[in-house]
Motif scaffolding. Structure first.
Motif, PDB file in Angstrom:
ATOM      1  N   GLY A  92      -3.266  12.944  10.520  1.00  0.00           N
ATOM      2  CA  GLY A  92      -3.688  12.628   9.160  1.00  0.00           C
ATOM      3  C   GLY A  92      -2.536  12.521   8.180  1.00  0.00           C
ATOM      4  O   GLY A  92      -2.692  11.932   7.110  1.00  0.00           O
ATOM      5  N   PRO A 107      -2.206   4.077   9.231  1.00  0.00           N
ATOM      6  CA  PRO A 107      -3.293   4.253   8.257  1.00  0.00           C
ATOM      7  C   PRO A 107      -4.670   4.227   8.891  1.00  0.00           C
ATOM      8  O   PRO A 107      -5.624   4.782   8.342  1.00  0.00           O
ATOM      9  N   GLU A 108      -4.810   3.581  10.076  1.00  0.00           N
ATOM     10  CA  GLU A 108      -6.116   3.527  10.734  1.00  0.00           C
ATOM     11  C   GLU A 108      -6.640   4.923  11.069  1.00  0.00           C
ATOM     12  O   GLU A 108      -7.848   5.146  11.129  1.00  0.00           O
ATOM     13  N   ARG A 137       0.828  -1.205   0.000  1.00  0.00           N
ATOM     14  CA  ARG A 137       0.000   0.000   0.000  1.00  0.00           C
ATOM     15  C   ARG A 137       0.864   1.258   0.000  1.00  0.00           C
ATOM     16  O   ARG A 137       0.561   2.247  -0.689  1.00  0.00           O
ATOM     17  N   LEU A 154      -8.757  12.202   6.827  1.00  0.00           N
ATOM     18  CA  LEU A 154      -8.850  12.773   5.484  1.00  0.00           C
ATOM     19  C   LEU A 154     -10.296  12.748   4.986  1.00  0.00           C
ATOM     20  O   LEU A 154     -10.757  13.688   4.324  1.00  0.00           O
ATOM     21  N   GLU A 155     -11.023  11.683   5.325  1.00  0.00           N
ATOM     22  CA  GLU A 155     -12.434  11.604   4.937  1.00  0.00           C
ATOM     23  C   GLU A 155     -13.251  12.684   5.637  1.00  0.00           C
ATOM     24  O   GLU A 155     -14.144  13.292   5.026  1.00  0.00           O
ATOM     25  N   GLN A 158      -4.291  14.654  -0.971  1.00  0.00           N
ATOM     26  CA  GLN A 158      -4.086  14.552   0.475  1.00  0.00           C
ATOM     27  C   GLN A 158      -3.467  15.826   1.029  1.00  0.00           C
ATOM     28  O   GLN A 158      -3.881  16.320   2.080  1.00  0.00           O
ATOM     29  N   GLU A 163       0.768   4.094  -2.925  1.00  0.00           N
ATOM     30  CA  GLU A 163       0.519   5.507  -2.618  1.00  0.00           C
ATOM     31  C   GLU A 163       1.697   6.372  -3.051  1.00  0.00           C
ATOM     32  O   GLU A 163       1.509   7.509  -3.492  1.00  0.00           O
ATOM     33  N   LYS A 197      -5.165   7.902   9.521  1.00  0.00           N
ATOM     34  CA  LYS A 197      -4.984   8.779   8.357  1.00  0.00           C
ATOM     35  C   LYS A 197      -6.240   8.815   7.486  1.00  0.00           C
ATOM     36  O   LYS A 197      -6.728   9.903   7.122  1.00  0.00           O
ATOM     37  N   LYS A 198      -6.783   7.665   7.185  1.00  0.00           N
ATOM     38  CA  LYS A 198      -7.931   7.598   6.281  1.00  0.00           C
ATOM     39  C   LYS A 198      -9.160   8.306   6.839  1.00  0.00           C
ATOM     40  O   LYS A 198      -9.763   9.146   6.155  1.00  0.00           O
ATOM     41  N   PRO A 199      -9.609   8.013   8.087  1.00  0.00           N
ATOM     42  CA  PRO A 199     -10.832   8.687   8.572  1.00  0.00           C
ATOM     43  C   PRO A 199     -10.661  10.199   8.752  1.00  0.00           C
ATOM     44  O   PRO A 199     -11.631  10.947   8.584  1.00  0.00           O
ATOM     45  N   ASP A 212       2.019   8.426   7.869  1.00  0.00           N
ATOM     46  CA  ASP A 212       1.905   7.263   6.984  1.00  0.00           C
ATOM     47  C   ASP A 212       2.106   5.940   7.712  1.00  0.00           C
ATOM     48  O   ASP A 212       1.883   4.870   7.130  1.00  0.00           O
TER      49      ASP A 212
END
Length: 821
Positions: free
Chosen positions: A431, A437-438, A315, A444-445, A329, A319, A440-442, A434
């Motif tokens: 966020g 990721p648990e 991953r 950014l969302e 991002q 990225e 970072k993703k939420p 790297d």
């Protein structure tokens, strides 16, 4: 070993014995050996010639020394001599042509070169007569062990079995492995996405090297760990290569190799951690404190590897090659603010605790971070000004940056413009991590779903950027560590109290590995807000053994002063050091200010000034006042110099952000002192700031921020120095600063000075920020007039728009503009 170096230097220099073509090589190698001999003599003189004395000092006082200093000195010597021995036969053996005998110089007997005598490690005595020969460190007779074979340059070398580098390479020296890992760790920082992974892996390798440095190199455990570190450095060096990173398949394979090596090393350390016999490899296995340090290194290495080995490296590579995705991002993270978190210090060493200080406090904090008790989400660190709260906060973040998801925010009194960016600043750091990721993703969302989140109320930001993302963190993941430093310096007390209340309200919804660390002075409103919250507290005002830590801080500072001013090792004497420790009253900020004050002048005279006036310099305020008064007296010899001195001091106090020397030069370019002068920055250093370097950080670069060393300096200037000539009147300085900005705007501003294609974009828009920021170099490209002025103006206009000030505006219409922005 000194004797061996001396023997090697005694190689015959008779021209009849040494071929002419090899004399320059011999001189070069003799220089190497002389350097090695000097290093060994230095170590011998410093630690005592007799092994017993040496062992005693290292064994019982090792914690007061640099733990790696002794090992590094002796290892450097060993490497120099080893390098010379390897090079001697290569450089002295005559060049051989095909069909020609290699023995062309019968008068030069290479086999006569003396071989080094094995020496016991300084911490380990040689075996007594009659002891087992297995671990004997006494010299072995030539008949038992033949000398290393001399070979021609084209001969293949025999490599010990198990060397991962293959039969054509020698086993790397430990110093070479450490150097390679240091380079990788530094060079990985700017690499996007994969950089933090490679940097963390290199950090693990360096921890292993530190462990091996404390081991007997003949022990199998030491050999295994050294080989692991060597292999890790090789795969990391390959993965960080620019040509490799450009090829997705090759980069994926390299990252897999790194992860496999980390998994293998993790298994080795876990096995070692569970075996008591592994302790036998350490030289200081009977020194409890030292062994405790090594065990902590093992634990940290295992925790970092747990994070790295849980990551999906494929991953990361995907990225890395998704340029558009990374751009999006950056855009989303940019909506959370400009990354100004109040961080100070040009280097990490400037803002973290000195090694071997605050040990017990940091250990308790580490234990709290590792705890999985549901009622221990919050830790409050309290203490009066100067106790070192900010330094502890920065140290904790630095220590945990690779085995926790960390984010830190420093409040700074007087910089209200950044106060309300607390939640967004912390979320931006999480966020952009790297390695987690648990989270970072939420995050950014959340920003993508509400791009105006940075403008919302504190409660909305807390819920969307903290509560929702943090609720998705599993209990078995690495800790999430949110550090808020100097909460008492938030100028909006209601905002600070509300933040504390939100933590208390949502703490039960967070998993046990989500941690909030908050530092504060014992301010009444905050203490009332803290009372109902379950958690732990660390009171620095009641800490014990602080004097010992302050003494070490002074000794480290005096070491720098001795080098800078070429003073003897006996300066200052122990009595003077202890007197300064007593005067500090356990305040690290007092010690820091005193060291800076002593360093910037004649050290012998300035230390006497402090010691001869203990009552005058007793406490932070008293020391500050003494320095300020001396600086003002020098400035007052010239009315112009006194004026610029006070203007610069006032500007640094009221500026909403830390500003650079370039900005100060721009603001005061028309001052009478600087008429017809080209180097205004240099004059500012010499005339306004030179005598205040112990209170004001003045960077080497004119583009880096100038700032007060500590909030307590500002507090004194604004609140507690009464009618002193250097006191800062905040309202008057706001007014004069605003007028200066407006004058510059009226004279120099032009329509669309930045030549923007879309004038509707706010200055916080990432596309606007990119105009003034070099992302690759991470430094400002330059600050045009609009940026310099608008960064200062919003803070000061409220003071300016009063009935008394409107008449002072350069243009009458500006009053309407300020009242109706």
């Amino acid at each position: 070993m000194i004797g061996d170096a001396q023997n090697l230097k005694n190689i015959p220099k008779d021209e009849t014995q040494i071929p002419a073509e090899h004399r320059s090589s011999l001189e070069h190698l003799l220089n190497i050996l002389e350097s090695a001999q000097r290093k060994l003599q230095e170590a011998s003189n410093k630690y005592g010639a007799r092994p017993k004395r040496f062992r005693s000092k290292v064994k019982y006082f090792f914690t007061y020394l640099d733990r790696n200093e002794c090992t590094e000195i002796l290892e450097a010597c060993q490497n120099d001599i080893t390098g010379a021995l390897v090079a001697l036969p290569d450089r002295w053996s005559p060049q051989v042509t095909p069909g020609e005998s290699s023995d062309r110089s019968p008068n030069f007997d290479t086999q006569a070169i003396p071989q080094p005598t094995p020496v016991a490690h300084p911490a380990e005595p040689a075996e007594k007569p009659g002891a087992s020969a297995t671990n004997s460190t006494t010299p072995v007779a030539p008949s038992q062990t033949p000398p290393a074979p001399m070979h021609a340059p084209n001969q293949q070398q025999v490599v010990p079995e198990g060397n991962s580098t293959g039969p054509s390479k020698r086993r790397k020296p430990l110093s070479a492995i450490k150097t390679a890992l240091d380079i990788i760790e530094a060079a990985s920082k700017p690499i996007p996405v994969a950089g933090p992974y490679l940097e963390a892996a290199a950090k693990v390798g360096n921890i292993v090297v530190q462990m091996v440095q404390g081991m007997d190199s003949n022990e199998e455990t030491a050999k295994d760990l050294k080989d692991h570190a060597s292999r890790l450095s090789e795969v990391l060096d390959t993965a960080r290569g620019e040509s490799v990173r450009k090829q997705k398949e090759i980069m994926t394979a390299c990252m897999n190799d790194v992860q496999k090596e980390l998994q293998s090393l993790q298994a080795k350390l876990e096995e070692m951690n569970g075996l008591s016999r592994a302790n036998k490899a350490f030289f200081f296995r009977d020194h409890d404190e030292t062994m405790k340090g090594y065990k902590e290194k093992i634990r940290i290495a295992l925790e970092v590897m747990q994070v790295l080995n849980n990551l999906n490296t494929a991953r990361l590579v995907t990225e890395l090659h998704d340029a558009e995705g990374r751009k999006e991002q950056r855009r989303l993270l940019g909506l959370l603010g400009d990354a100004k978190y109040g961080i100070r210090g040009a280097a990490v060493e400037d803002v973290i605790c000195l090694p071997n200080t605050r040990v017990q406090t940091l250990e308790r904090i580490d234990t709290w971070i590792r705890s999985r008790q549901p009622s221990e989400n919050v830790l409050w660190i309290r203490g009066m000004a100067g106790r070192g709260k900010s330094t502890i906060a920065s140290t904790v973040e630095y220590r945990w940056r690779f085995h926790a998801a960390t984010a830190i925010f420093h409040f700074r009194r007087g910089q209200k413009a950044s106060d309300t960016g607390l939640v967004c600043a912390l979320a931006r750091q999480l966020g952009g991590n790297d390695l987690v990721p648990e989270l970072k993703k939420p995050i950014l969302e959340a920003v993508a779903n509400d791009e105006d989140i940075g403008l919302k109320r504190l409660q909305d930001q807390f819920q969307k950027l903290f509560v929702v993302p943090l609720s998705k963190v599993p209990n078995n993941s690495c800790p999430v560590l949110l550090i808020v430093d100097a909460l008492d310096e938030c100028e909006d007390v209601k905002y600070a109290v509300k933040f504390v209340e939100l933590i208390e309200s949502y703490a039960s919804s967070f998993s046990a590995n989500v941690k909030f660390l908050v530092t504060t002075r014992p301010e009444t409103p905050l203490l009332r807000a803290l009372e109902p919250i379950q958690g732990q507290a660390e009171n620095l005002d009641s800490a014990t053994n602080v004097g010992d830590d302050v003494a070490q801080f002074f000794q480290a500072g005096f070491s720098k002063i001795r080098k800078q001013h070429n003073l003897g090792e006996d300066w200052p004497n122990p009595e003077n050091v202890q007197a300064l420790v007593d005067m500090s009253q356990g305040l690290f900020q007092w010690a820091h200010t005193a060291i800076e004050y002593i360093m910037e002048g004649s050290p012998q005279l300035r230390i006497q000034e402090l010691l001869l006036s203990p009552s005058i310099c007793d406490g932070l305020d008293a020391l500050y006042e003494q320095i300020l008064l001396e600086a003002f007296k020098k400035a007052s010899k010239s009315p112009l110099r006194q004026d610029i001195f006070l203007r610069v001091l006032g500007t640094l106090v009221v500026a909403p952000y830390s500003i650079s020397l370039e900005v100060l030069a721009f603001l005061f370019a028309d001052h009478a002192l600087f008429q017809n002068q080209s180097d205004i920055v240099g004059l500012l250093r010499a005339e306004a700031l030179n005598d205040l370097r112990s209170l004001i950080h003045v960077p080497h670069s004119s583009t880096d921020p100038v700032h007060l060393m500590h909030t307590s300096v500002r507090d004194l200037l604004v609140e507690r120095c009464g009618g002193a000539p250097y006191a800062v009147d905040v309202a008057n300085n706001h007014r004069s600063m605003a007028l200066k900005c407006l004058e510059l705007m009226e004279s120099d501003l032009k329509t669309n000075i930045c030549k923007l294609s879309d004038l509707s974009k706010p200055s916080s828009d990432p596309s606007i920020q990119e105009l003034f920021w070099d992302a690759e170099a991470a430094v400002p490209i330059g600050e045009p007039l609009s940026v310099r002025i608008t960064s200062i103006l919003p803070k000061v206009t409220s003071t300016l728009v009063s009935s008394k000030s409107k008449g002072n505006l350069p243009h009458p219409d500006m009053a309407i503009y300020l009242e109706n922005p």
